[in-house]
Design a protein around this motif. Structure first.
Motif, PDB file in Angstrom:
ATOM      1  N   THR A   4       0.817  -1.072  -0.015  1.00  0.00           N
ATOM      2  CA  THR A   4       0.031   0.092  -0.081  1.00  0.00           C
ATOM      3  C   THR A   4       0.987   1.116   0.276  1.00  0.00           C
ATOM      4  N   SER A   5       2.094   1.201   0.855  1.00  0.00           N
ATOM      5  CA  SER A   5       2.749   2.309   0.806  1.00  0.00           C
ATOM      6  C   SER A   5       3.623   2.606  -0.730  1.00  0.00           C
ATOM      7  N   GLU A   6       3.622   1.693  -1.338  1.00  0.00           N
ATOM      8  CA  GLU A   6       4.328   1.995  -2.535  1.00  0.00           C
ATOM      9  C   GLU A   6       3.371   2.530  -3.624  1.00  0.00           C
ATOM     10  N   PHE A   7       2.036   1.853  -3.283  1.00  0.00           N
ATOM     11  CA  PHE A   7       1.052   2.479  -4.154  1.00  0.00           C
ATOM     12  C   PHE A   7       0.690   4.171  -3.920  1.00  0.00           C
ATOM     13  N   LEU A   8       0.832   4.561  -2.615  1.00  0.00           N
ATOM     14  CA  LEU A   8       0.489   5.833  -2.234  1.00  0.00           C
ATOM     15  C   LEU A   8       1.601   6.630  -2.879  1.00  0.00           C
ATOM     16  N   ASP A   9       3.028   6.035  -2.752  1.00  0.00           N
ATOM     17  CA  ASP A   9       4.182   6.899  -2.965  1.00  0.00           C
ATOM     18  C   ASP A   9       4.224   7.217  -4.560  1.00  0.00           C
ATOM     19  N   SER A  10       3.299   6.291  -5.212  1.00  0.00           N
ATOM     20  CA  SER A  10       3.285   6.686  -6.708  1.00  0.00           C
ATOM     21  C   SER A  10       2.526   7.997  -7.153  1.00  0.00           C
ATOM     22  N   PHE A  11       1.745   8.494  -5.959  1.00  0.00           N
ATOM     23  CA  PHE A  11       1.130   9.981  -6.313  1.00  0.00           C
ATOM     24  C   PHE A  11       2.062  10.918  -6.446  1.00  0.00           C
ATOM     25  N   GLY A  12       1.636  11.918  -7.083  1.00  0.00           N
ATOM     26  CA  GLY A  12       2.196  13.140  -7.472  1.00  0.00           C
ATOM     27  C   GLY A  12       1.304  14.301  -7.911  1.00  0.00           C
ATOM     28  N   VAL A  13       1.578  15.401  -7.840  1.00  0.00           N
ATOM     29  CA  VAL A  13       0.538  16.302  -8.505  1.00  0.00           C
ATOM     30  C   VAL A  13       1.331  17.635  -9.162  1.00  0.00           C
ATOM     31  N   ASN A  14       0.613  18.175 -10.211  1.00  0.00           N
ATOM     32  CA  ASN A  14       1.243  19.114 -10.956  1.00  0.00           C
ATOM     33  C   ASN A  14       0.749  20.630 -10.036  1.00  0.00           C
ATOM     34  N   THR A  15       1.695  21.595 -10.150  1.00  0.00           N
ATOM     35  CA  THR A  15       1.610  22.826  -9.658  1.00  0.00           C
ATOM     36  C   THR A  15       2.377  23.883 -10.583  1.00  0.00           C
ATOM     37  N   HIS A  16       1.689  25.036 -10.369  1.00  0.00           N
ATOM     38  CA  HIS A  16       2.270  26.175 -11.136  1.00  0.00           C
ATOM     39  C   HIS A  16       2.554  27.778 -10.231  1.00  0.00           C
ATOM     40  N   PHE A  17       3.368  27.385  -9.537  1.00  0.00           N
ATOM     41  CA  PHE A  17       3.781  28.414  -8.554  1.00  0.00           C
ATOM     42  C   PHE A  17       4.204  29.689  -9.110  1.00  0.00           C
ATOM     43  N   HIS A  18       4.778  29.657 -10.098  1.00  0.00           N
ATOM     44  CA  HIS A  18       5.068  30.915 -11.005  1.00  0.00           C
ATOM     45  C   HIS A  18       3.954  31.420 -11.609  1.00  0.00           C
ATOM     46  N   TRP A  19       2.744  30.987 -11.830  1.00  0.00           N
ATOM     47  CA  TRP A  19       1.548  31.622 -12.253  1.00  0.00           C
ATOM     48  C   TRP A  19       0.985  32.676 -11.317  1.00  0.00           C
ATOM     49  N   ARG A  20       1.726  32.776 -10.155  1.00  0.00           N
ATOM     50  CA  ARG A  20       1.227  33.872  -9.048  1.00  0.00           C
ATOM     51  C   ARG A  20       1.451  35.160  -9.572  1.00  0.00           C
ATOM     52  N   TYR A  21       2.350  35.288 -10.440  1.00  0.00           N
ATOM     53  CA  TYR A  21       2.566  36.498 -10.996  1.00  0.00           C
ATOM     54  C   TYR A  21       1.665  37.153 -12.145  1.00  0.00           C
ATOM     55  N   TRP A  22       0.810  36.010 -12.874  1.00  0.00           N
ATOM     56  CA  TRP A  22       0.179  36.318 -13.950  1.00  0.00           C
ATOM     57  C   TRP A  22      -1.176  37.020 -13.535  1.00  0.00           C
ATOM     58  N   GLU A  23      -1.848  36.604 -12.469  1.00  0.00           N
ATOM     59  CA  GLU A  23      -3.314  36.799 -12.277  1.00  0.00           C
ATOM     60  C   GLU A  23      -3.351  36.661 -10.880  1.00  0.00           C
ATOM     61  N   THR A  24      -4.411  37.013  -9.985  1.00  0.00           N
ATOM     62  CA  THR A  24      -4.359  36.767  -8.630  1.00  0.00           C
ATOM     63  C   THR A  24      -4.854  35.459  -8.218  1.00  0.00           C
ATOM     64  N   SER A  25      -3.682  34.802  -8.288  1.00  0.00           N
ATOM     65  CA  SER A  25      -3.644  33.102  -8.317  1.00  0.00           C
ATOM     66  C   SER A  25      -3.445  32.705  -6.709  1.00  0.00           C
ATOM     67  N   PRO A  26      -4.285  31.578  -6.661  1.00  0.00           N
ATOM     68  CA  PRO A  26      -4.187  30.935  -5.376  1.00  0.00           C
ATOM     69  C   PRO A  26      -2.768  30.462  -5.305  1.00  0.00           C
ATOM     70  N   TYR A  27      -1.985  30.182  -6.150  1.00  0.00           N
ATOM     71  CA  TYR A  27      -0.633  29.544  -5.939  1.00  0.00           C
ATOM     72  C   TYR A  27       0.244  30.686  -5.263  1.00  0.00           C
ATOM     73  N   ALA A  28      -0.192  31.855  -4.968  1.00  0.00           N
ATOM     74  CA  ALA A  28       0.714  32.760  -4.432  1.00  0.00           C
ATOM     75  C   ALA A  28       0.720  32.624  -3.106  1.00  0.00           C
ATOM     76  N   ASP A  29      -0.465  31.746  -2.257  1.00  0.00           N
ATOM     77  CA  ASP A  29      -0.239  31.220  -1.043  1.00  0.00           C
ATOM     78  C   ASP A  29       0.602  30.047  -0.854  1.00  0.00           C
ATOM     79  N   THR A  30       1.937  29.965  -0.533  1.00  0.00           N
ATOM     80  CA  THR A  30       2.340  28.983  -0.220  1.00  0.00           C
ATOM     81  C   THR A  30       1.849  28.211   0.805  1.00  0.00           C
ATOM     82  N   VAL A  31       1.736  28.925   1.885  1.00  0.00           N
ATOM     83  CA  VAL A  31       1.185  28.209   3.140  1.00  0.00           C
ATOM     84  C   VAL A  31      -0.153  27.372   3.095  1.00  0.00           C
TER      85      VAL A  31
END
Length: 281
Positions: A4-31
């Motif tokens: 099960t741990s190997e299965f869960l460890d296979s998960f990742g997710v895409n982010t776009h933290f640099h988009w914080r400069y283009w619009e009022t983006s939630p990616y500006a809030d890293t916390v």
């Protein structure tokens, strides 16, 4: 048999933290971003390598929270040498924070130009220089190298890399197999799937940018996104795909979510409230 741990460890997710400069983006809030990653029990994110320079404070803060980065090299704005230098510096300041580095994103959408070359030749030349630069840097020892995100490319890398979307909003497994079989015959040894996702919304469509044709790319409801996200992760793991990165963490642009499904792939809404898929994870 995989754990099960190997299965869960296979998960990742895409982010776009640099988009914080283009619009009022939630990616500006890293916390808040770190909190939502904890909420879905995922600690691997895929983002642009130049963000190490564009957003040093944000990337450092996430690294301190235990986030691991798969970083996409950029084919235009920075030289390979500059990008390897970024990696060396970040790896020195935050040991263990860089999980993997991959070649430029989707060359079928964003054509590569490198060393006077174009197309697959440019991709091969870029990936060769990137791979050699990483493997020659002691600070980057042990970091994975993923190929350009197109299985038709075969540059130096330990893992092949591809994306899979069902443009009609249906199950992910057929899309995964459709991308794999023509190139690999279905073999999945040392393969990563760095984008898999479903956009939510009511009757939203977008142009199919992969073909340039006005074919609809259809949105789904939240229940369907949640169901297909879980099934897609399970199917990819069952097929032997080493890692699967969902696209993406949060709807990035509040002003655009009602106009185009491309801004609605988030597991969270633009106010950071969880969609059904985030709650399911």
């Amino acid at each position: 048999m995989a754990s099960t741990s190997e299965f869960l460890d296979s998960f990742g997710v895409n982010t776009h933290f640099h988009w914080r400069y283009w619009e009022t983006s939630p990616y500006a809030d890293t916390v808040q971003a770190a909190a939502t990653l904890d909420y879905i029990h995922i600690n691997k994110v895929r983002d642009a390598l130049p963000s190490l320079t564009w957003l040093p404070g944000s990337m450092a803060a996430l690294a301190v929270e235990g986030v691991k980065f798969t970083l996409i090299a950029h084919g235009d704005y920075f030289s390979v040498a500059d990008q390897v230098a970024m990696l060396r510096g970040f790896a020195t300041s935050h040991p263990g924070a860089i999980h993997a580095v991959e070649g430029p994103n989707e060359p079928y959408n964003w054509p590569l130009h490198y060393a006077g070359l174009t197309g697959p030749a440019a991709g091969l030349a870029f990936q060769t220089d990137l791979y050699n630069g990483i493997r020659q840097a002691p600070q980057l020892d042990g970091i994975r190298v993923y190929d350009v995100s197109d299985l038709a490319y075969t540059g130096p890398a330990e893992w092949a890399n591809f994306h899979a979307y069902n443009l009609e909003g249906g199950p992910g497994t057929p899309a995964i197999l459709a991308a794999l079989i023509p190139i690999t015959g279905g073999s999945t040894g040392n393969v990563v799937l760095t984008e898999l996702g479903w956009a939510t919304g009511h009757n939203l469509i977008s142009l199919n940018v992969r073909s340039g044709l006005p074919a609809p790319w259809e949105s789904v409801d939240e229940t369907t996104q949640a169901r297909e996200t879980l099934k897609g992760l399970a199917s990819a793991f069952a097929l032997g795909i080493d890692e699967t990165y969902l696209y993406e963490l949060v709807d990035p642009f509040p002003r655009l979510t009602d106009t185009d499904l491309l801004w609605n792939f988030g597991l969270f809404n633009d106010d950071w409230s969880p969609k059904a898929a985030a709650r399911a994870l």
